[in-house]
Design a protein around this motif. Sequence first.
Motif, PDB file in Angstrom:
ATOM      1  N   ASN C  13      52.880 -17.528 -92.538  1.00 14.95           N
ATOM      2  CA  ASN C  13      53.216 -16.172 -92.400  1.00 14.95           C
ATOM      3  C   ASN C  13      52.220 -15.282 -91.928  1.00 14.95           C
ATOM      4  O   ASN C  13      51.447 -14.384 -92.542  1.00 14.95           O
ATOM      5  CB  ASN C  13      53.378 -15.671 -93.853  1.00 14.95           C
ATOM      6  CG  ASN C  13      54.485 -16.434 -94.509  1.00 14.95           C
ATOM      7  OD1 ASN C  13      55.481 -16.931 -94.142  1.00 14.95           O
ATOM      8  ND2 ASN C  13      54.176 -16.914 -95.861  1.00 14.95           N
ATOM      9  N   SER C  15      49.997 -12.556 -90.054  1.00 15.17           N
ATOM     10  CA  SER C  15      50.356 -11.376 -89.504  1.00 15.17           C
ATOM     11  C   SER C  15      49.069 -10.514 -89.198  1.00 15.17           C
ATOM     12  O   SER C  15      47.939 -10.768 -89.613  1.00 15.17           O
ATOM     13  CB  SER C  15      50.824 -10.224 -90.702  1.00 15.17           C
ATOM     14  OG  SER C  15      52.054 -10.647 -90.902  1.00 15.17           O
ATOM     15  N   GLU C  29      53.678 -10.876 -86.552  1.00 12.96           N
ATOM     16  CA  GLU C  29      54.442 -10.732 -87.703  1.00 12.96           C
ATOM     17  C   GLU C  29      54.821 -11.844 -88.428  1.00 12.96           C
ATOM     18  O   GLU C  29      55.713 -12.436 -87.832  1.00 12.96           O
ATOM     19  CB  GLU C  29      55.387  -9.621 -87.631  1.00 12.96           C
ATOM     20  CG  GLU C  29      55.366  -8.985 -88.988  1.00 12.96           C
ATOM     21  CD  GLU C  29      55.991  -7.577 -89.009  1.00 12.96           C
ATOM     22  OE1 GLU C  29      56.739  -7.289 -88.234  1.00 12.96           O
ATOM     23  OE2 GLU C  29      56.164  -6.861 -90.134  1.00 12.96           O
ATOM     24  N   ASN C  30      54.449 -12.094 -89.573  1.00 12.19           N
ATOM     25  CA  ASN C  30      55.023 -13.356 -90.224  1.00 12.19           C
ATOM     26  C   ASN C  30      55.149 -14.483 -89.372  1.00 12.19           C
ATOM     27  O   ASN C  30      56.354 -14.892 -89.474  1.00 12.19           O
ATOM     28  CB  ASN C  30      56.283 -12.969 -91.085  1.00 12.19           C
ATOM     29  CG  ASN C  30      56.163 -12.643 -92.188  1.00 12.19           C
ATOM     30  OD1 ASN C  30      55.439 -13.160 -93.087  1.00 12.19           O
ATOM     31  ND2 ASN C  30      56.999 -11.684 -92.836  1.00 12.19           N
ATOM     32  N   LEU C  31      54.251 -15.079 -88.643  1.00 14.03           N
ATOM     33  CA  LEU C  31      54.343 -16.259 -88.024  1.00 14.03           C
ATOM     34  C   LEU C  31      54.068 -17.379 -88.441  1.00 14.03           C
ATOM     35  O   LEU C  31      52.865 -17.560 -89.375  1.00 14.03           O
ATOM     36  CB  LEU C  31      53.636 -16.026 -86.745  1.00 14.03           C
ATOM     37  CG  LEU C  31      53.704 -16.970 -85.548  1.00 14.03           C
ATOM     38  CD1 LEU C  31      53.724 -16.440 -84.227  1.00 14.03           C
ATOM     39  CD2 LEU C  31      52.264 -17.845 -85.695  1.00 14.03           C
ATOM     40  N   ARG C 248      56.840 -12.230 -82.859  1.00 13.72           N
ATOM     41  CA  ARG C 248      57.815 -13.144 -83.500  1.00 13.72           C
ATOM     42  C   ARG C 248      57.917 -14.349 -83.056  1.00 13.72           C
ATOM     43  O   ARG C 248      58.281 -14.167 -81.651  1.00 13.72           O
ATOM     44  CB  ARG C 248      58.954 -12.330 -84.214  1.00 13.72           C
ATOM     45  CG  ARG C 248      58.680 -11.201 -85.214  1.00 13.72           C
ATOM     46  CD  ARG C 248      59.866 -10.922 -85.932  1.00 13.72           C
ATOM     47  NE  ARG C 248      59.717  -9.725 -86.799  1.00 13.72           N
ATOM     48  CZ  ARG C 248      60.109  -8.394 -86.329  1.00 13.72           C
ATOM     49  NH1 ARG C 248      60.618  -8.144 -85.503  1.00 13.72           N
ATOM     50  NH2 ARG C 248      59.799  -7.368 -87.245  1.00 13.72           N
ATOM     51  N   ARG C 331      65.980 -17.407 -83.955  1.00 11.75           N
ATOM     52  CA  ARG C 331      66.107 -15.933 -84.416  1.00 11.75           C
ATOM     53  C   ARG C 331      67.106 -15.132 -83.740  1.00 11.75           C
ATOM     54  O   ARG C 331      67.102 -14.312 -83.232  1.00 11.75           O
ATOM     55  CB  ARG C 331      64.642 -15.277 -84.452  1.00 11.75           C
ATOM     56  CG  ARG C 331      64.540 -14.205 -85.533  1.00 11.75           C
ATOM     57  CD  ARG C 331      63.249 -13.416 -85.136  1.00 11.75           C
ATOM     58  NE  ARG C 331      61.989 -14.577 -85.670  1.00 11.75           N
ATOM     59  CZ  ARG C 331      61.493 -14.392 -86.959  1.00 11.75           C
ATOM     60  NH1 ARG C 331      62.369 -13.840 -87.933  1.00 11.75           N
ATOM     61  NH2 ARG C 331      60.711 -15.287 -87.073  1.00 11.75           N
TER      62      ARG C 331
END
Lengths: 312, 336, 352
Positions: C13, C15, C29-31, C248, C331
């Motif tokens: 997660n 960021s 972000e949220n990787l 992302r 995604r």
Amino acid sequence: MDITPPITKPTLSLIHSWRIRLKLWKRSAKEFLYDLLIHPTALIGSIIVILYILAAILAPQITVHNPENGNLRNRFTPPAWEKDGTWEFPLGTDAQGRDLLTRILFGSRISLIVGGVAVGISILIGSTLGALTGYYRGKLDSIVSRFADLLLAFPFLIFAIGVMAFIGPGITNLIMALIFKGWVEFFRLVRGEMMSEKSKEYVEAAKANGMGSLSIIVKEILPNIINSVFVLGTLRIGDMIIMEASLSFLGLGIPPHIPAWGSMIASGRDYMLVAWWVSTFPGIALLILVLAINITGEGLRDILDPRLKLEG
Amino acid sequence: MKATKILERVLAALPIMLGVAITVFLFMRLTPGDPVDIMMGRGGAVSEGEIEKLRSEFNLDKPLYTQLGIYLKDAIHGNLGYSYIQKYPVTTLIIERLPATIELAIAALIISLVIAFPIGIASAVWQNSLLDRLSMAGSFLGISMPSFWFGIILILLFGVQLHILPVQGRIDFDAHLSIKTGFYIWDSIITGNHVALISTIKHLILPGITLGAAEAAVIARVIRSSMLEILRSDYIVLARSKGASEWRVILKHALRNALIPTVTIIGLQVGVLLGGNMIVETVFSWPGLGRMVVSAIFARDFPLVQGAVMVYAFTFVMANLIVDILYTYLNPKITF
Amino acid sequence: MINTNNTLLEIRNLSVTYPTRRGEVKAVENLSLTVPAGGRLCLVGESGCGKSTVLHAILRLLRPPGRITNGELLFRGRDLRKLRAKEIQGVRGKEISMIFQDPLTTLNPVFPVGEQIRESLRLHQIIPGLSLPWPLDIIRRKQEKEIVLKAMQEVGIPSPMDRYSIYPHQFSGGMQQRALIALALVCGPALLLADEPTTSLDVTIQAQILDLMLKINQDHNTTIVMVTHDLGVAAEFCDTIAVMYAGRIVEIGPAETIVIHPHHPYTRGLLTCRPHIGEKAQQVKPIEGNVPDLTHLPPGCAFAPRCPLAQTVCEQGPVPLIQVEKNVLTRCLQPVDNRRDPSWTWDQIVRI
């Protein structure tokens, strides 16, 4: 960091005459004012400089005392807020009983005239020689460049002191002594820029269109260099003013009866123990003026010519 | 390879020195005023024969180019002529005064570097911090301040008001320093005279600060701006990625690069230092070269002025030569 | 996610934001990522998609004002984010090394190349012993120099003896990159982060450098995380590819699957916009539109504005990573079904 970028050189290089350039200046005057607003220090600096200029012009009107003659009975009156001070002489009086504020206001004339004229003529001489030698090179270039190198071997103040030692004090002599070495820096700046601009495409294009070399210099290249010269000139006015004051301090610049800040500080030095204000206030006046000029110059550099890297 | 390039630079400085000597000579000879009158003190009552004797003694009866030739020949042998007033060789007078001036100049340079380096580095590292803003405002003040006025203010503050530092001369009379070289710090160390050493250092502080303040301001600004540029560069990220500590990154990797522009500006500032020297020596009654020149100017003692101006110009050319040579060591990319 | 055994680096997660005047740029972000020991992972994407930021974040080398706002960086079970300055300095260069895009500006211009490599050894005390100040450390310096020379030899710098004491600008671009690799490897790190190591090099040199890195991966079992904008390079070099878009990960999976059966329309776009030898120019299809403004990302799929297959549902809410195949996550709510797309031909993929 600026929101509206100043006019950049590549766009300028497409513009082909002073007239168009002037129009552009008018249009960008708004942008320039905006730039000035986001550089508040530059704005404050230029306002202070304008106030000094006004004070210098209006000095006879806004003062009540005689700057050159005083009443000995009033000598060494302290500033108004000190004990024995009076608002008749807000900043006190000197050894001859002359009002310090009056003399400071009149003194700004000398500083501004010397600084302005010395830098103005230096720019004229330096830019003309620099433009011609940078564009045409040849014999004139090697002679003038050698001479410039020779002058660079002297530290500025030493050179000015040396010249003044031989030609004697006086405002004209002083300005001449400052110009004698002052033009070199402008010469080198314009010559260098001229040499690098000369090989650019827009000059080639003008040549191909059959433009004469003199009009290429004046109409094409100079408009691209003028900003740098302007910024350097502003920064050098402050130096020239300090130089003038230093020479006057040593007694080599302005004759002592004329109110000039440097000689006022020098005369106060002898009475330091009894009258601190005589040296202090002219110095503060000088410091604020030079500070304002330098701040304005730095601001102008950020606005007009972010590329230019001048130090010192 | 490096040696030949350095030699080239040295040889290139020679014609400049020659030009300086000729310029100074011409300036002196072409200005109005008869040197003999000055020597005689405008007193009159001097016989024609004496005047003629003086003229030939100072070679004033010969044509200008012959005078120049004699002057240059003498100058190469270290003979800069005779003082009109003091009737001593100019070289002797200058050498006598030089240690005082050099000592003050070195003190000023040290003070300016000691101020400029920490301030320049710190304000680059903490850009836009209060420290940065204050020191940059201070440096603006330093650049805009006339040194003679700053000196007077320091005298008023520390000498007249607080009485903590001496404001005149090089040493207290009661320090009993036996002078060997003229460099008082050195002399007091080799003779083991602590009183004299402390007195000398105290005397150096105010003139040193006066002379060094403007230098410090300029140098700090250069250090700051070059450090700012360097700290954004890729090789700083590399140094960090190697595991170097932040101080090592700043003081080794960044500062070493920032030295290149800094040394250049220090070389140029030597010129300002030399000019300021006359002013500061006058303000603090420092018995050095600068003060001697100023009084020589008023006495119209032209050989002395001429000799001193040459020494100043020579020092400046030498300083820039040293900077050029230092440059070859600091910047591996340099090709003349 | 792919192979949880033997994990060397796990990012959870992550960021990263850069505050700017126009607002916060959410660079990453949220990787989340997992890198197995000995693996070769590529982060692929257009410039500005945050792929380099991930690498810099791992070693905490983000340029201010950029900062990590959330997430864990687990390296051998330790969270790199929680290490103190001194500890992370011990990790940098010794356990995790980095190589950079532009070797000329990355090497310090004023120090000899060999000395710059030797500094790493000294910083991490690879030769044990007393820290004597220069010039008293002659013996230690000599030992260190020998290791440096060996490392220079290994990365293929010819006659390292002569090149030890010359300066970066006297090296060619390929040699500079080799020197940087030697610098990164000299302390024997477990993980090598490579930030577009071949972008600034000539094509022939590119292949050599990739070969060298492959050799290092095999000989020393050094794990490599590489960032590139070139899917071809990624396909050639890596075992796992993660495609990034607007901070992302949009698709992650084994390299061959990603290149041969891309599910995300963006990955497919990246594949078709590469020109290939023998192809006519009009067959190269650029991805329409621009990289989105990272300060104002759309609420739904960030790629939706440029996506030919986008539906209204794509723009409504955040799209999760969806498993579409074994080991492949995408995604995308409209994954491309390659088998049914007539315009898609497999011949378009050409390896370098």
